[in-house]
Design a protein around this motif. Structure first.
Motif, mmCIF file in Angstrom:
data_model
loop_
_atom_site.group_PDB
_atom_site.id
_atom_site.type_symbol
_atom_site.label_atom_id
_atom_site.label_comp_id
_atom_site.label_asym_id
_atom_site.label_seq_id
_atom_site.Cartn_x
_atom_site.Cartn_y
_atom_site.Cartn_z
ATOM 1 N N THR A 1 69.229 106.413 13.753
ATOM 2 C CA THR A 1 68.234 106.094 14.295
ATOM 3 C C THR A 1 67.669 104.584 15.201
ATOM 4 O O THR A 1 66.770 104.884 15.928
ATOM 5 C CB THR A 1 67.682 105.744 13.244
ATOM 6 O OG1 THR A 1 67.904 107.490 11.986
ATOM 7 C CG2 THR A 1 66.263 105.815 12.302
ATOM 8 N N ALA A 2 68.563 103.322 14.665
ATOM 9 C CA ALA A 2 67.828 102.809 16.158
ATOM 10 C C ALA A 2 67.957 102.769 17.310
ATOM 11 O O ALA A 2 67.469 102.066 17.654
ATOM 12 C CB ALA A 2 68.753 100.936 14.624
ATOM 13 N N ASP A 3 69.064 103.233 17.214
ATOM 14 C CA ASP A 3 69.136 103.621 18.596
ATOM 15 C C ASP A 3 68.844 104.687 19.921
ATOM 16 O O ASP A 3 69.444 105.147 20.478
ATOM 17 C CB ASP A 3 71.009 102.986 19.056
ATOM 18 C CG ASP A 3 71.276 102.551 18.147
ATOM 19 O OD1 ASP A 3 73.113 102.024 18.520
ATOM 20 O OD2 ASP A 3 71.038 101.217 17.931
ATOM 21 N N ALA A 4 68.097 105.661 18.941
ATOM 22 C CA ALA A 4 67.432 107.273 18.833
ATOM 23 C C ALA A 4 67.389 106.732 21.039
ATOM 24 O O ALA A 4 66.347 105.696 20.412
ATOM 25 C CB ALA A 4 66.551 107.714 18.542
ATOM 26 N N PRO A 5 67.372 106.894 21.403
ATOM 27 C CA PRO A 5 66.813 106.752 23.004
ATOM 28 C C PRO A 5 65.422 106.905 22.546
ATOM 29 O O PRO A 5 64.596 108.024 22.722
ATOM 30 C CB PRO A 5 67.467 107.604 24.319
ATOM 31 C CG PRO A 5 67.698 108.496 23.019
ATOM 32 C CD PRO A 5 68.507 108.243 22.288
ATOM 33 N N LEU A 6 64.061 106.566 23.400
ATOM 34 C CA LEU A 6 62.854 106.523 23.730
ATOM 35 C C LEU A 6 62.126 107.275 24.534
ATOM 36 O O LEU A 6 61.241 107.858 24.560
ATOM 37 C CB LEU A 6 62.010 105.634 22.803
ATOM 38 C CG LEU A 6 62.328 104.437 21.920
ATOM 39 C CD1 LEU A 6 61.748 103.363 21.823
ATOM 40 C CD2 LEU A 6 62.206 105.776 20.522
ATOM 41 N N ALA A 7 62.987 107.525 25.609
ATOM 42 C CA ALA A 7 62.439 108.297 26.580
ATOM 43 C C ALA A 7 61.729 109.486 26.799
ATOM 44 O O ALA A 7 60.721 110.155 26.835
ATOM 45 C CB ALA A 7 63.711 107.961 27.971
ATOM 46 N N PRO A 8 63.028 110.625 25.563
ATOM 47 C CA PRO A 8 62.455 111.730 25.420
ATOM 48 C C PRO A 8 61.375 111.969 25.617
ATOM 49 O O PRO A 8 60.601 113.190 24.848
ATOM 50 C CB PRO A 8 64.288 112.443 24.658
ATOM 51 C CG PRO A 8 65.250 111.709 25.593
ATOM 52 C CD PRO A 8 64.714 110.179 25.104
ATOM 53 N N GLY B 1 66.152 119.171 17.859
ATOM 54 C CA GLY B 1 66.328 118.081 17.496
ATOM 55 C C GLY B 1 65.699 116.873 17.970
ATOM 56 O O GLY B 1 67.205 115.230 17.482
ATOM 57 N N LEU B 2 65.195 116.133 17.622
ATOM 58 C CA LEU B 2 64.793 114.634 17.562
ATOM 59 C C LEU B 2 64.669 114.674 16.454
ATOM 60 O O LEU B 2 64.803 115.081 15.335
ATOM 61 C CB LEU B 2 63.404 114.456 17.750
ATOM 62 C CG LEU B 2 63.017 115.102 19.742
ATOM 63 C CD1 LEU B 2 61.407 114.340 19.918
ATOM 64 C CD2 LEU B 2 63.699 114.029 20.520
ATOM 65 N N GLN B 3 64.741 113.182 15.694
ATOM 66 C CA GLN B 3 64.699 112.295 14.601
ATOM 67 C C GLN B 3 64.207 112.367 14.018
ATOM 68 O O GLN B 3 63.457 111.348 14.758
ATOM 69 C CB GLN B 3 66.092 111.625 14.767
ATOM 70 C CG GLN B 3 67.068 111.338 15.147
ATOM 71 C CD GLN B 3 68.099 109.940 15.697
ATOM 72 O OE1 GLN B 3 67.419 109.004 15.514
ATOM 73 N NE2 GLN B 3 69.184 110.265 16.674
ATOM 74 N N ALA C 1 62.506 108.611 13.925
ATOM 75 C CA ALA C 1 62.274 108.254 15.625
ATOM 76 C C ALA C 1 60.933 109.052 15.669
ATOM 77 O O ALA C 1 59.739 108.331 16.228
ATOM 78 C CB ALA C 1 63.240 108.330 16.592
ATOM 79 N N VAL C 2 60.425 109.779 15.517
ATOM 80 C CA VAL C 2 59.760 110.629 15.843
ATOM 81 C C VAL C 2 57.750 110.182 15.338
ATOM 82 O O VAL C 2 57.505 109.359 16.137
ATOM 83 C CB VAL C 2 59.504 111.762 15.397
ATOM 84 C CG1 VAL C 2 58.118 112.617 15.470
ATOM 85 C CG2 VAL C 2 60.254 113.128 16.635
ATOM 86 N N ALA C 3 58.793 109.856 13.785
ATOM 87 C CA ALA C 3 57.579 109.384 12.711
ATOM 88 C C ALA C 3 57.015 107.260 13.582
ATOM 89 O O ALA C 3 56.191 107.283 13.583
ATOM 90 C CB ALA C 3 57.309 108.804 11.786
#
Length: 463
Positions: free
Chosen positions: A221-228, A159-161, A164-166
């Motif tokens: 992608t730009a707004d993906a939350p980084l906490a998770p 489920g993570l983009q 964003a993971v990269a």
């Protein structure tokens, strides 16, 4: 007139010297720069290796089981995707008292740490497994390889983009550096703030001014939350033993702190390229190192390598070794010695290339723990003779006549006629040029005449 040296003079048997020995005739008494010391409080290498052995104990157990249980016939150990086949996993679980899932996890860790190598549907022990109990440096290299692959050892949740993971994987070195400099627990909230700043920088660096119409960036992608994503990264690093974390704080382990320091030192070395070859191609860098003292050349290799991904750097070095310049061939493998274990698959891949095979065999023997002075024993007579001619070609092209004459003493053949017979038979493309250069350089007229005769026979195809 007769020579003072008999025509059938015995050659003094000495172990072959590495190809880079030619530049070593230069003055080497320049003071050495002291090696950097790890931060105060860092455990001794032996203790760090003990921690790594403990961290990788499960992987070692599965790797050793595979080595023993699958030795008679390893086909079928893997399924072609580098994972254990179902039947092998169940067999290992039954014999080791584990679940198949635990066996698979330990197998994956063993692969990432270089304890096993998978080729298609077969598996074999890696060199680190052979050296595990006796070589602390092999253990630490294995753990650092796992540390470098933390995102593979503990894959991101579904489920993570991917984009964003990269970004987070690219940003984590700065987060780890901050943890290392802090030398203690750091609030996760502070790490999240640092991660957000670094990801923003990475996105800004990718922006390019262009006059062509561009698609709008994907807002998700730009707004993906980084906490998770940070939570995943911290737990992934914890799973390989690099840090400990809870919901509030994260702390590097001694192994993790040491590994981050090693990475920072590599960056510093890259920034202090002693001879200015850091941006050059592999071939140009090696030419620039040809006249350096061995220690200075190794520093240059380290700087050049630290500025590049390991895979592409190794490919460049091997491509340079395939060229016609024998000196660059030898220097390329000297640089690959600095790379160490990560270059092993690529070095093994060239064993079928006659030009590179002797160098690759020596490199692999040293990686397996053989003393460099004895590594030449892995070569066949023909391979050793081929290497002798290749080294002589490098000396003829880049060295001086006395050095070429001294190189004659390193031949494994007991007599000059035996050497000439085997040199003619080995089929090196530079044989004629080497023999002509040796005949011109040698002070004994009778021996020089015999060498010229051999060169003529090779040139005309006669005996």
């Amino acid at each position: 007139m007769t020579s003072r040296i008999p025509r059938d003079s015995r050659l003094r048997l000495v172990r072959p010297r590495p190809l880079a020995a030619a530049p070593r005739a230069m003055d080497q008494r320049r003071p050495r720069r002291p090696a950097p010391r790890p931060p105060e409080g860092t455990p001794a290498p032996a203790k760090l290796a003990g921690m790594a052995r403990s961290q990788l104990a499960g992987a070692v157990r599965v790797a050793r089981w595979a080595d023993a249980a699958l030795r008679p016939g390893r086909a079928g150990a893997a399924d072609g995707r580098a994972t254990l086949s179902e039947a092998t996993a169940e067999r290992a679980a039954a014999e080791l008292g584990l679940t198949p899932a635990q066996v698979r996890a330990d197998w994956d860790t063993a692969r990432l740490a270089g304890l096993v190598e998978v080729h298609g549907d077969s598996a074999r022990p890696g060199w680190r497994l052979r050296a595990w109990d006796r070589d602390d440096s092999a253990v630490l290299r294995g753990w650092v390889a796992l540390f470098d692959a933390w995102s593979l050892a503990h894959p991101e949740p579904a489920g993570l983009q991917p984009a964003a993971v990269a970004e987070v994987v690219s940003a984590m070195p700065q987060v780890l550096s901050f943890l290392q400099l802090s030398a203690g627990p750091v609030p996760v909230a502070q790490l999240l703030d640092l991660l957000e700043q670094r990801v923003t920088e990475l996105r800004t660096e990718r922006c390019e001014v262009t006059y062509a119409p561009q698609p709008e960036p994907e807002p998700q992608t730009a707004d993906a939350p980084l906490a998770p994503l940070l939570d995943w990264a911290l737990h992934a690093l914890a799973s390989v033993g690099a840090l400990t974390c809870d919901s509030a704080h994260a702390t590097l382990t001694p192994l993790g702190s040491w590994a981050v320091w090693v990475k920072l030192e590599q960056i510093c070395v890259a920034a202090q390229s002693p001879a200015g070859n850091i941006e050059a191609s592999a071939e140009d860098m090696l030419r620039g190192c040809a006249q350096l003292r061995p220690n200075a050349a190794r520093a240059e290799y380290r700087a050049w390598l630290a500025a590049r991904p390991v895979g592409s750097a190794v490919t460049e070095l091997i491509d340079a070794a395939r060229g016609e310049d024998a000196l660059l061939r030898g220097l390329a493998f000297e640089a690959l010695r600095v790379v160490g274990a990560p270059a092993e698959p690529d070095v093994r891949a060239v064993l079928d290339e006659p030009t590179l095979r002797p160098y690759a065999l020596l490199w692999l023997a040293e990686q397996d723990g053989t003393d460099p002075e004895d590594a030449h024993e892995v070569l066949t007579r023909e391979e050793a003779t081929w290497l002798w001619v290749d080294t002589a070609a490098a000396v003829a092209d880049h060295g001086e006549a006395p050095l070429l004459v001294r190189h004659l003493e390193s031949a494994i053949q007991p007599t000059v006629p035996a050497l000439l017979d085997e040199v003619r038979a080995v089929g090196h493309p530079r044989t004629v040029q080497v023999l002509v250069a040796l005949a011109a350089a040698h002070p004994d007229p009778a021996l020089a005449k015999a060498v010229r005769r051999a060169a003529f026979q090779v040139h005309t195809g006669g005996r």
